[in-house]
Design an enzyme around this catalytic site. Structure first.
Site, PDB file in Angstrom:
ATOM      1  N   ASP A  69       8.736  -0.980  18.394  1.00  0.00           N
ATOM      2  CA  ASP A  69       8.095  -0.149  17.377  1.00  0.00           C
ATOM      3  C   ASP A  69       6.578  -0.267  17.411  1.00  0.00           C
ATOM      4  O   ASP A  69       5.870   0.703  17.146  1.00  0.00           O
ATOM      5  CB  ASP A  69       8.620  -0.527  15.991  1.00  0.00           C
ATOM      6  CG  ASP A  69       9.983   0.085  15.702  1.00  0.00           C
ATOM      7  OD1 ASP A  69      10.444   0.925  16.503  1.00  0.00           O
ATOM      8  OD2 ASP A  69      10.585  -0.282  14.679  1.00  0.00           O
ATOM      9  N   GLY A  70       6.062  -1.459  17.724  1.00  0.00           N
ATOM     10  CA  GLY A  70       4.615  -1.625  17.788  1.00  0.00           C
ATOM     11  C   GLY A  70       3.991  -0.746  18.858  1.00  0.00           C
ATOM     12  O   GLY A  70       2.948  -0.119  18.640  1.00  0.00           O
ATOM     13  N   ASN A 138       2.464   3.300   9.862  1.00  0.00           N
ATOM     14  CA  ASN A 138       3.291   2.419   9.044  1.00  0.00           C
ATOM     15  C   ASN A 138       2.627   2.127   7.710  1.00  0.00           C
ATOM     16  O   ASN A 138       3.100   2.562   6.666  1.00  0.00           O
ATOM     17  CB  ASN A 138       3.578   1.099   9.775  1.00  0.00           C
ATOM     18  CG  ASN A 138       4.978   1.007  10.309  1.00  0.00           C
ATOM     19  OD1 ASN A 138       5.746   1.971  10.249  1.00  0.00           O
ATOM     20  ND2 ASN A 138       5.334  -0.136  10.839  1.00  0.00           N
ATOM     21  N   ASP A 139       1.536   1.371   7.755  1.00  0.00           N
ATOM     22  CA  ASP A 139       0.942   0.950   6.485  1.00  0.00           C
ATOM     23  C   ASP A 139      -0.507   0.506   6.640  1.00  0.00           C
ATOM     24  O   ASP A 139      -0.966   0.176   7.734  1.00  0.00           O
ATOM     25  CB  ASP A 139       1.765  -0.184   5.849  1.00  0.00           C
ATOM     26  CG  ASP A 139       2.072  -1.322   6.810  1.00  0.00           C
ATOM     27  OD1 ASP A 139       1.181  -1.711   7.581  1.00  0.00           O
ATOM     28  OD2 ASP A 139       3.216  -1.816   6.798  1.00  0.00           O
ATOM     29  N   ASP A 168      -1.130 -11.411  -3.688  1.00  0.00           N
ATOM     30  CA  ASP A 168      -1.523 -11.888  -2.367  1.00  0.00           C
ATOM     31  C   ASP A 168      -1.965 -10.750  -1.460  1.00  0.00           C
ATOM     32  O   ASP A 168      -2.931 -10.866  -0.711  1.00  0.00           O
ATOM     33  CB  ASP A 168      -0.351 -12.626  -1.702  1.00  0.00           C
ATOM     34  CG  ASP A 168      -0.250 -14.075  -2.137  1.00  0.00           C
ATOM     35  OD1 ASP A 168      -1.134 -14.537  -2.884  1.00  0.00           O
ATOM     36  OD2 ASP A 168       0.714 -14.744  -1.724  1.00  0.00           O
ATOM     37  N   THR A 179      10.205   0.799   5.814  1.00  0.00           N
ATOM     38  CA  THR A 179      11.184  -0.155   6.346  1.00  0.00           C
ATOM     39  C   THR A 179      10.518  -1.426   6.878  1.00  0.00           C
ATOM     40  O   THR A 179      11.210  -2.306   7.375  1.00  0.00           O
ATOM     41  CB  THR A 179      12.001   0.477   7.501  1.00  0.00           C
ATOM     42  OG1 THR A 179      11.114   0.819   8.570  1.00  0.00           O
ATOM     43  CG2 THR A 179      12.729   1.722   7.020  1.00  0.00           C
ATOM     44  N   TYR A 181       6.703  -3.910   6.250  1.00  0.00           N
ATOM     45  CA  TYR A 181       6.166  -4.909   5.323  1.00  0.00           C
ATOM     46  C   TYR A 181       6.484  -4.557   3.867  1.00  0.00           C
ATOM     47  O   TYR A 181       6.819  -5.420   3.052  1.00  0.00           O
ATOM     48  CB  TYR A 181       4.653  -5.011   5.547  1.00  0.00           C
ATOM     49  CG  TYR A 181       3.955  -6.164   4.869  1.00  0.00           C
ATOM     50  CD1 TYR A 181       4.649  -7.153   4.177  1.00  0.00           C
ATOM     51  CD2 TYR A 181       2.569  -6.281   4.941  1.00  0.00           C
ATOM     52  CE1 TYR A 181       3.987  -8.210   3.572  1.00  0.00           C
ATOM     53  CE2 TYR A 181       1.897  -7.332   4.340  1.00  0.00           C
ATOM     54  CZ  TYR A 181       2.610  -8.286   3.651  1.00  0.00           C
ATOM     55  OH  TYR A 181       1.953  -9.327   3.050  1.00  0.00           O
ATOM     56  N   SER A 182       6.391  -3.288   3.522  1.00  0.00           N
ATOM     57  CA  SER A 182       6.674  -2.860   2.152  1.00  0.00           C
ATOM     58  C   SER A 182       8.103  -3.226   1.745  1.00  0.00           C
ATOM     59  O   SER A 182       8.342  -3.719   0.644  1.00  0.00           O
ATOM     60  CB  SER A 182       6.462  -1.352   2.024  1.00  0.00           C
ATOM     61  OG  SER A 182       6.799  -0.894   0.737  1.00  0.00           O
TER      62      SER A 182
END
Length: 309
Positions: A69-70, A138-139, A168, A179, A181-182
């Site tokens: 995915d990266g 992604n984010d 944090d 899907t 980090y969130s």
């Protein structure tokens, strides 16, 4: 008529040579031109043209991302100003974006050049960082520095202040990123077909403690309180900037910024659902292995063997 041209993007460390060889052999049979980013030219046969990253998408009919995915996210970022279909070949661990396994690649390549596929559109987030528009599929994350206290961040939507976070980190995600980090921080799963922005705090101590879902048409601004700890601005996992108390970032939503090739959308959704279910199991991989029948256990062992860089 110009020949069909395919650009390749490679995982930075994994051995991608078997997959590249399959693509090169297929391209020779089909009269398809191949290109790769100049920085990866030494990792592919000499008949693959080396192009600058900035022109790979504009000069190709499609791109093939070889990795996980990266790698797929990096490939989509190359296409944001000139979206072309991106086919993902899976060499990673989870693969929520990538669909094709190496053994299924020959058929996938034929379908790609023949146009026998559907396109799954993906949105991105645009963040003004260091004077340039930086995009994330992604984010975008504001994360505190260890040992420097918690972040205190005000949520501003279309110029109106709605409340503050003391946490944090603060995760702003696309439906695709829901899907990642969130999700790990307790955020909701959002269909890739939806148009939305999700704001999820990680380890909140006070203020807004639950995820917030916003319209794609709303301008999001995150303002660090003057007394807040400084924060790292992380875009799709890459730290691009550090901001101090009193600074702010703005995030906008961009529709249809990327095109992901889907050969069997229904089966891909089923696999993604299964992977998410496995992430929630409190078992180690070796414990899950013992629950498999012998043939599947052998296949599991094969897939767990790391590639030789």
């Amino acid at each position: 008529m110009n020949p069909y041209r395919v650009g390749l993007t490679l995982h930075p460390t994994r051995d991608v040579s078997p997959v590249v060889r399959t693509i090169v052999d297929w391209a020779a049979r089909q009269n398809v031109d191949l290109a790769v980013r100049a920085e990866d030219a030494a990792r592919v046969p000499s008949q693959v043209a080396a192009w600058p990253s900035a022109t790979l998408a504009t000069g190709c009919d499609a791109l093939i991302s070889i990795g996980g995915d990266g790698t797929m996210l990096g490939t989509l970022r190359l296409t944001v100003h000139h979206p072309v279909p991106v086919l993902g070949v899976h060499l990673g661990q989870l693969g929520f974006l990538v669909e094709v396994q190496p053994e299924g690649l020959p058929d996938a390549l034929d379908r790609l050049v023949e146009g026998r596929f559907t396109v799954e559109p993906h949105s991105c987030l645009v963040c003004a960082v260091c004077g340039d528009d930086v995009v994330a599929f992604n984010d975008i994350v504001l994360g505190r520095h260890p040992g420097e206290g918690l972040m205190v961040t005000t949520l501003v939507i279309d110029g109106q202040r709605y409340g503050y976070y003391r946490c944090d980190s603060l995760i702003v995600s696309t439906p695709t990123g829901s899907t990642a980090y969130s999700y790990a921080a307790g955020g909701p799963l959002v269909s890739p077909a939806a148009q939305a922005v999700v704001v999820t705090p990680s380890a909140p101590m006070s203020g807004i403690a639950r995820p917030v879902v916003l319209s794609p048409d709303e301008l999001l601004r995150l303002e660090l309180h003057p007394d807040s700890a400084r924060a790292a601005v992380e875009v799709d996992g890459r730290v691009l900037k550090h901001i101090e108390g009193g600074d702010a970032i703005e995030v906008r939503y961009r529709r249809d910024a990327g095109q992901v090739v889907r050969l069997d959308p229904h089966r891909h959704r089923e696999r993604s659902q299964l992977r998410l279910s496995l992430l929630d199991l409190p078992l180690l991989p070796e414990q899950l292995r013992e629950l498999l029948p012998a043939p599947l256990r052998a296949e599991f062992d094969r897939r767990q063997t790391p590639d030789v860089p």
